[in-house]
Each structure stands twice: as C-alpha cells, then as structure tokens.
Design a protein around this motif. Structure first.
Motif, short mmCIF file in Angstrom:
data_model
loop_
_atom_site.label_atom_id
_atom_site.label_comp_id
_atom_site.label_asym_id
_atom_site.label_seq_id
_atom_site.Cartn_x
_atom_site.Cartn_y
_atom_site.Cartn_z
N ASN A 95 0.82 -1.16 -0.13
CA ASN A 95 -0.06 0.19 0.23
C ASN A 95 0.77 1.26 0.04
OD1 ASN A 95 -2.14 1.87 0.36
ND2 ASN A 95 -2.59 1.25 2.34
N GLY A 96 1.40 1.48 -1.09
CA GLY A 96 2.18 2.71 -1.28
C GLY A 96 3.49 2.34 -0.79
N SER A 97 4.10 2.85 0.18
CA SER A 97 5.47 2.62 0.59
C SER A 97 5.24 1.56 1.92
CB SER A 97 6.27 3.89 1.11
OG SER A 97 5.64 4.43 2.06
N VAL A 155 1.71 -17.39 14.29
CA VAL A 155 1.16 -16.43 13.30
C VAL A 155 1.84 -15.13 13.76
CG1 VAL A 155 -0.92 -15.88 14.51
CG2 VAL A 155 -0.70 -15.63 12.02
N SER A 156 2.38 -14.44 12.62
CA SER A 156 2.95 -13.31 12.84
C SER A 156 2.33 -12.15 11.83
CB SER A 156 4.44 -13.09 12.76
OG SER A 156 4.84 -13.64 11.40
N TYR A 157 2.20 -10.98 12.13
CA TYR A 157 1.92 -9.77 11.26
C TYR A 157 2.68 -8.60 11.51
CZ TYR A 157 -0.46 -5.44 9.93
OH TYR A 157 -0.67 -4.31 9.31
N THR A 158 2.98 -8.19 10.18
CA THR A 158 4.01 -6.96 10.36
C THR A 158 3.59 -5.80 9.40
OG1 THR A 158 6.02 -8.58 10.77
CG2 THR A 158 6.50 -6.30 9.81
N ARG A 159 3.69 -4.74 9.80
CA ARG A 159 3.57 -3.45 8.97
C ARG A 159 4.72 -2.70 8.90
NH1 ARG A 159 2.93 1.81 9.34
NH2 ARG A 159 1.26 2.82 7.93
N TYR A 160 5.40 -2.84 7.90
CA TYR A 160 6.76 -2.32 7.39
C TYR A 160 6.39 -0.84 6.56
CZ TYR A 160 11.40 -1.66 6.02
OH TYR A 160 12.67 -0.98 5.72
N ASN A 161 6.82 0.15 7.26
CA ASN A 161 7.10 1.52 6.46
C ASN A 161 8.51 1.92 6.78
OD1 ASN A 161 6.98 4.03 5.51
ND2 ASN A 161 5.19 4.62 6.91
N PRO A 162 9.42 1.85 5.59
CA PRO A 162 10.68 2.46 5.64
C PRO A 162 10.68 3.90 5.93
CG PRO A 162 10.02 2.24 3.32
CD PRO A 162 8.64 1.69 4.45
N LYS A 163 9.47 4.81 5.82
CA LYS A 163 9.66 6.24 6.12
C LYS A 163 9.08 6.60 7.26
CE LYS A 163 9.22 7.32 1.03
NZ LYS A 163 8.61 7.90 -0.13
#
Length: 318
Positions: A95-97, A155-163
C-alpha cells in the motif's frame, strides 16, 4: 567446530557440528563430553507461495563420568534423531511505501519419547520466548534433547514502513502428543502444551523502538512480561526496561522478579558524554542499584570514570 555444504544428491543444506567439554571439580569429580551433530534441511516454494521445509538431524554424544552422584563411573553414549516438516505461508500486500505481511506457520517435529540417561550440565536453565518458538530443540545445550511428537504453531503480522512507523505482532504455542514431564515448572514449556508466547513491537525509523514479550496460560495468568523501550534523538539516548517473572528459571530463582530500570546517555559533544542508570525493585519498592559515569573519547584514547551504587544486600537502604 561447524561446517556447512550443499547436498550434492538431494539438494538442500548439510551441516556438521563437533563439540567437546571437560569439567574437573574440587571434589575430584569429572565430566567429559564429545559430540557430533549432523543435519540436513531443504526448502521448497510452491506456486501459491507456501514454503515447505524438511529437516533431519542426529545428535551423538560420548560421555565419561567419574565421581558424579547418581551416575555410574565410566563411559556412555547417546544418539538422538530428530525429523521435522515446516509449513510457512507468507502473505503480503503493498500500500504505497507500506508493506503488510501476515505469516501463519506450523512446524511438526518428532524425536523419540525415551529420556536421555546422561548427565545434564549445559541445559538446566531453559527460556521460552518468541525468538525460539520454532526451534527443533528448546533445550539450549547438548546434554538434553526435547522429546516426543509436537507441533510448534504460530502466526505473525508485520506492517513495515521505511519512512515511518513499523508494527509487529507474534502469537504462538507448542502442542504435544504426550506430556513427558521434561520441562520444569515456570519455564512456560511444562505440561502437555506450552503457555502462549506473544510479542508486540513498535518502532519509528532508528529513533524509537518498543518491544513487549509475554508468556501466559489458558486462563490468561501471566508468568513472564518483559518490555523494553529505546530512544535515540540527537545527543540523548535512553533505554527503559520493565520485567515481571513469576519464577526466574534462567537465574535459578524460585521467587518472583518484578523490577524496572532506566539508563540514559547525554553526548555533550564529540568527546564528552555523561551516563546514568537506575534499577528499582517494584516488589519491595526499594532501589537495587545505580551508576553514574563520565566518558572522554577521541581518536587516540578513551577514558571512563563511574560511580556504582548497590543497595540490596549491602546494608544500605534507598
């Protein structure tokens, strides 16, 4: 010694680990071990993204004991095979970055039910956390091996945002075919099925990071709760920790541990920095230790001056 190479016949990775230790004690007892661990592992990625891993390993150990209570003098040997199949299905969305990843995972592991008969020197203290949920052997050393058929599930969930902000959540548990009474109470691994292990992380670039790790049972009774907060902004960095242990099995204590700590560093310039650390026992309400320091460092020399304070056991009350 450790050696890795590619399997020329079936593909995958092979490894060989050799280790040895000898302990001589003041009571004239002796413990010696020489061991070899051979392992093979191969991964397949299916068209739907499912990752399948196969594992096979065997650990062999040769022991020599003299004068150790409960064990006959002489030599003995142990050979422990382990096989496993690991299924992971990482699902991602962009979703975008920002990238969202959710990964359910199940690891089926088998080892013989029979208990080992050797002396256990290096696997007495066991710690269960999210980082070793998917371990083939939850004992940390060579002298003990996890037994029986079990399923490591999570179970694992990650939301990654480099900015900007990154979040992560992990939840898992171990299910066993039988309760073989191989883990001590308080480890979170005792019983037929383990406690639930969870981890929550929140971070913002390299400036802010918080991680919480918790062990709890089916009644939501918490046996372990650890939180670590780190911050780094310009010339100031800080780290705060909170820990609650119903029983500190790693340190060998049966009493609960409930404490908090704060450490800070102020970098005055490129050469001088000032630091402070404080630790508080939340159970008694007393401070347990403190430290204050000054550091000077350049390209040629580094000098540290510090003052340490110890309260508990010293006769000094905070």
């Amino acid at each position: 010694a450790h050696k890795n190479w590619v399997d020329p016949v079936f593909g995958g990775k092979m490894s060989l680990t050799a280790q040895s230790v000898t302990l001589l004690r003041e009571d004239d007892s002796e413990f010696s071990r020489a061991g070899l661990v051979a392992e093979w592992q191969k991964d397949w990625t299916l068209r739907n993204g499912l990752i399948v891993s196969a594992y096979a390993g065997v650990a062999g150990s040769y022991y020599l004991t003299e004068g150790i209570a409960g064990f006959a003098d002489g030599t003995s040997s142990e050979f422990i095979p382990t096989t496993a199949v690991d299924l992971r299905w990482p699902l991602s969305r962009q979703n975008g970055s920002v990238t969202h990843i959710i990964e359910p995972r199940i690891q089926l592991v088998w080892s013989p039910d029979k208990a080992r008969s050797n002396v256990n020197e290096d696997s007495v203290q066991v710690e269960f956390e999210e980082t070793n949920l998917f371990s083939y052997n939850h004992f940390p050393g060579f002298d003990a091996s996890e037994r029986g058929a079990r399923a490591n599930v999570g179970v694992s969930y990650t939301r990654y945002n480099p900015k900007g902000w990154t979040y992560g959540v992990t939840l898992g548990r171990i299910f066993r075919a039988k309760d073989l009474n191989q883990f001590a109470a308080g480890t979170g691994l005792d019983g037929r099925n383990s406690d639930y292990v969870s981890a929550i992380s929140v971070s913002y670039l390299d400036n802010f990071d918080i991680l919480n790790s918790t062990l709890f049972d089916e009644d939501f009774d918490i046996s372990k709760n650890e939180t670590r907060l780190t911050m780094d902004f310009n010339r100031v960095s800080a780290e705060a920790t909170y820990i609650y242990l119903e029983q500190d099995v790693v340190a060998g204590f049966s009493d609960p541990t409930h404490e908090a700590a704060l450490a800070m560093v102020y970098r005055y310039n490129d050469y001088w920095s000032y630091s402070g650390e404080w630790r508080q026992n939340l159970g008694t309400g007393h401070s347990t230790s403190g430290e204050f320091g000054v550091r000077y460092e350049n390209e040629c020399v580094a000098v540290d001056l510090s003052l340490s304070l110890q309260y508990e056991g010293s006769g000094i009350e905070s």
